[in-house]
Design an enzyme around this catalytic site. Structure first.
Site, PDB file in Angstrom:
ATOM      1  N   HIS A  61     -62.542  -8.198  65.869  1.00  0.00           N
ATOM      2  CA  HIS A  61     -63.641  -9.067  65.866  1.00  0.00           C
ATOM      3  C   HIS A  61     -64.317  -8.856  67.384  1.00  0.00           C
ATOM      4  CE1 HIS A  61     -61.614 -12.432  63.382  1.00  0.00           C
ATOM      5  NE2 HIS A  61     -60.700 -11.578  63.734  1.00  0.00           N
ATOM      6  N   TYR A  83     -56.617 -15.092  68.706  1.00  0.00           N
ATOM      7  CA  TYR A  83     -56.291 -13.543  68.617  1.00  0.00           C
ATOM      8  C   TYR A  83     -54.968 -13.172  69.193  1.00  0.00           C
ATOM      9  CZ  TYR A  83     -61.618 -14.288  68.393  1.00  0.00           C
ATOM     10  OH  TYR A  83     -62.818 -14.320  68.204  1.00  0.00           O
ATOM     11  N   HIS A  94     -64.251  -8.084  60.847  1.00  0.00           N
ATOM     12  CA  HIS A  94     -64.104  -9.703  60.238  1.00  0.00           C
ATOM     13  C   HIS A  94     -64.977  -9.534  59.164  1.00  0.00           C
ATOM     14  CE1 HIS A  94     -64.356 -13.980  61.493  1.00  0.00           C
ATOM     15  NE2 HIS A  94     -63.666 -13.785  60.123  1.00  0.00           N
TER      16      HIS A  94
END
Ligand SMILES: [Zn+2]
Length: 171
Positions: free
Chosen positions: A43, A72, A148
């Site tokens: 990401h 995360y 992502h």
């Protein structure tokens, strides 16, 4: 460059015994095991490359979204500092509905000075990301490294670069 050490397998909190472990698997806070990890998802923080987005800001923003901590597993700042926020088999909060089968890595940036999506990774970030991916690759050889936006149903630019460059990382 200062890089924090991050013990890979130890969780944020100690899981004391097998019973506790089983309870957490049932509660949904832990994945079942290493085989559960099907994706390593990359990401970006979707913040401008000329602005700081610190761990503290990230923590504040994720807590405001109702997360217990940063969603995360890893965060990589522009200077290459890597911090770990979840145990590897702890279920993260970064790519619904794939959280139960993935590990999330976020790099600081992803937007250029005009606020548009761009690959803003610094040399330090690229190096640290590669190092981290190599370690995770060894622990989770079956996991696919993806951006992502490559996951089905995702309508975002995140992480604003083509992660195909990591497809060739060998076990
Ligand atoms: Zn993302």
């Amino acid at each position: 460059m200062i890089t924090e050490s991050y013990p890979l397998m130890s969780g944020g909190e100690e899981v004391r015994n097998e019973r506790e472990l089983l309870r957490r698997v049932e509660d949904g806070t832990l994945m079942n095991g290493a085989d559960s990890v099907r994706f390593i998802v990359i990401h970006c923080s979707a913040t401008r490359c000329d602005r700081d987005y610190t761990v503290e800001q990230l923590m504040r923003d994720h807590k405001a979204r109702g997360f217990r901590t940063i969603g995360y597993h890893f965060y990589i700042r522009r200077d290459g500092t890597v911090t770990r926020h979840r145990g590897l088999l702890e279920v993260g909060a970064h790519c619904r509905p794939y959280n139960r089968c993935s590990i999330g890595i976020c790099y600081e940036g992803g937007l250029n000075e005009q606020g548009r999506p761009a690959d803003t990774r610094t040399a330090e970030q690229k190096m640290q990301l590669m190092e981290l991916l190599l370690k995770l690759r060894k622990l989770f050889p079956q996991a696919k490294i993806v951006g992502h936006r490559e996951l089905p149903g995702v309508k975002k630019e995140c992480p604003c670069f083509d992660c195909g460059e990591y497809g060739g990382i060998d076990n």
